[in-house]
Design an enzyme around this catalytic site. Structure first.
Site, PDB file in Angstrom:
ATOM      1  N   SER A 141       0.835  -1.195   0.000  1.00 21.80           N
ATOM      2  CA  SER A 141       0.000   0.000   0.000  1.00 21.80           C
ATOM      3  C   SER A 141       0.880   1.259   0.000  1.00 21.80           C
ATOM      4  O   SER A 141       1.649   1.457  -0.939  1.00 21.80           O
ATOM      5  CB  SER A 141      -0.953  -0.054   1.198  1.00 21.80           C
ATOM      6  OG  SER A 141      -2.044   0.805   1.004  1.00 21.80           O
ATOM      7  N   ASP A 295      -8.543  -6.193  -4.865  1.00 25.72           N
ATOM      8  CA  ASP A 295      -8.309  -4.853  -4.317  1.00 25.72           C
ATOM      9  C   ASP A 295      -9.226  -3.857  -5.030  1.00 25.72           C
ATOM     10  O   ASP A 295      -9.185  -3.725  -6.241  1.00 25.72           O
ATOM     11  CB  ASP A 295      -6.832  -4.484  -4.528  1.00 25.72           C
ATOM     12  CG  ASP A 295      -6.383  -3.308  -3.688  1.00 25.72           C
ATOM     13  OD1 ASP A 295      -7.135  -2.314  -3.602  1.00 25.72           O
ATOM     14  OD2 ASP A 295      -5.271  -3.371  -3.134  1.00 25.72           O
ATOM     15  N   HIS A 324      -7.849  -5.405  -0.430  1.00 25.15           N
ATOM     16  CA  HIS A 324      -6.662  -4.660   0.003  1.00 25.15           C
ATOM     17  C   HIS A 324      -6.219  -5.062   1.407  1.00 25.15           C
ATOM     18  O   HIS A 324      -5.040  -5.206   1.692  1.00 25.15           O
ATOM     19  CB  HIS A 324      -6.953  -3.162  -0.048  1.00 25.15           C
ATOM     20  CG  HIS A 324      -5.733  -2.316   0.091  1.00 25.15           C
ATOM     21  ND1 HIS A 324      -4.811  -2.175  -0.927  1.00 25.15           N
ATOM     22  CD2 HIS A 324      -5.246  -1.585   1.123  1.00 25.15           C
ATOM     23  CE1 HIS A 324      -3.827  -1.379  -0.532  1.00 25.15           C
ATOM     24  NE2 HIS A 324      -4.067  -1.009   0.712  1.00 25.15           N
TER      25      HIS A 324
END
Lengths: 351, 351
Positions: A141, A295, A324
């Site tokens: 991320s 995601d 995610h």
């Protein structure tokens, strides 16, 4: 500075606070005494060439990454590598709005960019550990954003790089999603333009922020397949309350906003006048790019397009309906895929 | 009652306001004089067997559906069918919080369910037009919820049904997404628990509501492929401001909340004690279920699972990267797919 026991050694330690001195920032302004919270695992060898850097994601600290990804059964094996986790500026452990005083306290904290973090990390690694080149940079991320930044900014210092569930240049959709997260907090009257006396005062905004994360952070499939129940929650409402608000509720609003601003503007094309292909063409690291199949805001297609601009790189899509937040380790099968791909990357010869 | 010129004949007409008298509601309470805003196209034949019902979606009125889907070039052809569009309760044209007085004005408006709308529509069709059986019920999003409800509640009154981008039983993820929309509005201090003097006072909440819709209503692919630019906007920010806030900004907050509550709880399994398969087993209509490929909150898989519980039904996935809001007609190729599938459904023999 305000007190917040969430960001303590008890919860997130052990970590060291290491000062790198004054850090001049890309957007102007300076952090006079920039302290980075660092957790290390394993031993740096004599040639100083077995170091792996692991930066952190939005809201996260080194602790959860250690718990999920680091250990003798993982690719990130402290018996082989010297693993350095550096918490990003603003994450609550390193220098952050809530733990700063004076001119940079709270809402006066200056704008920080991903590039500032990466320069700070490079300085720390060189000055404190004598590390000039990294065997691997790997992060998820916002950690992926930092990984991309490392590979583009310091092509000769990164032998291998593995951005997981994150992009080199943030998308417009993602920027807007983060904007809704920001506004969930700042719209709370108790936020008082960042001048709250206690983060708990802003709980209404933090709750809304956690709910938005619930909608986009997992996936539609996650809830359809009752993954929240498999994780021990009775309903989505229970999951929101105990897991999501339980997770985000204790955090500091100004710290989250510092990270969100940085996340929104992650963009390595700044190194090439806005030309993403040219920026990614600078990369010399061997790269494995790992988006997560489900995601909702860093989807595989966005990552694939960037990966294809990096010579010799590979795309390995991690399969998980947890979306995610599979990064959090909720899906052991996905962690196993990360390990597999990282082991292959670490075994690959590089120049 | 408060004044709001957005909900006028100038903007959404022509429509007739037809009273069906008092409507007792499933959750308790009554709408004393329930008026439904109705737009018709074409002529009811002597046998009264060429009627098509088109209910409306969240925030929408009959007007946009007319503009996109009804006409001589469409499956919904007024030269062949008598097309009746009935605006849902709470949508601002039919009886709604903002246009009601007394005991049901504004925040005092009672809870309304999808089933209340469908009973009201059935009564109106029978009393006002003498229509006992519908050639087709077709609707998108909350219109799909009403379509499902018609097919389950009145199996003998619906010959064909086509729910587009909506479910028979709302998912938990979708319920939470709608909750974030609700909270975007109710968290605005100017909302004053629904007692605002003018909907424009709540513009901060309405803006946040529009941004959340931007994140989930289109798709990541929509923005990646610059569909917003193709539609004439310079950037996502410009698209948010002029299209999304331009669209949602003038609407009444209490009306939106009335619809959101209803949307969240759409669930035909209430007809069979919570057993969705049993409820869908009641359906006698010939059905074509049409999810949209890139819908982020009514995704094809959710619709497929329901469709498979309906004997003799067909699934036709509409292909559009515009996601859920392709319903608005932004992608002519998707409208053409809708027409194709509706024409096939209307041509199919039924008992």
């Amino acid at each position: 500075m305000i007190q917040n026991d969430y960001y303590s050694q008890d919860v997130h330690g052990p970590f060291q606070l290491i000062s790198i001195g004054a850090l001049a920032l890309e957007e102007g302004g300076t952090i006079p005494d920039c302290r980075l919270a660092v957790a290390t695992h394993g031993t740096l060898n004599a040639r100083r060439d077995n170091a792996i850097l692991v930066p952190t994601w939005y809201s996260g600290t080194s602790k959860i990454i250690e718990q999920v990804y680091i250990g003798p059964d993982h690719a990130l094996d402290p018996s082989r590598y010297f693993i350095v986790q550096i918490n990003q500026i603003g994450n609550g452990l390193s220098t952050s709005p809530h733990n700063s005083d004076g001119d940079i306290a709270m809402a006066r904290f200056p704008r920080v960019r991903i590039g500032d973090d990466v320069r700070a990390q490079q300085r720390l690694l060189a000055q404190h550990f004598g590390i000039e080149r990294l065997e691997l940079v790997v992060g998820g991320s916002m950690g992926a954003q930092q990984t991309w930044e490392w590979a583009v900014r310091f092509p000769d210092r990164v032998k291998r790089a593995a951005p997981i569930a994150g992009t080199a240049k943030n998308t417009e959709h993602d920027l807007l999603f983060a904007e809704t997260l920001v506004e969930a907090i700042t719209s709370d009257p108790a936020f008082r333009d960042g001048a709250y006396a206690n983060s708990a005062d802003v709980i209404a905004g933090l709750r809304r922020h956690a709910k938005l994360w619930t909608v986009m952070g997992w996936s539609v499939d996650f809830f359809r397949e009752d993954r929240h129940r498999a994780l021990g929650f009775e309903s989505v409402a229970d999951f929101v309350e105990r897991f999501m608000i339980g997770y985000f509720g204790p955090m500091d609003p100004n710290d989250l906003l510092c990270m969100a601003w940085k996340w929104q503007r992650g963009d390595v094309s700044r190194h090439a006048g806005g030309d993403l292909a040219a920026a990614l063409g600078r990369i010399r690291a061997k790269m494995t790019v790992m988006p997560i199949s489900h995601d909702m805001f860093f989807p595989p297609e966005d990552c694939r397009r960037e990966q294809q601009l990096v010579a010799g790189s590979e795309l390995r899509v991690l399969d998980s309906i947890d979306g995610h937040f599979a990064l959090l380790g909720t899906d052991p099968a996905m962690v196993a895929q990360v390990d597999e791909h990282l082991k292959a990357l670490l075994a690959a010869p590089v120049d």
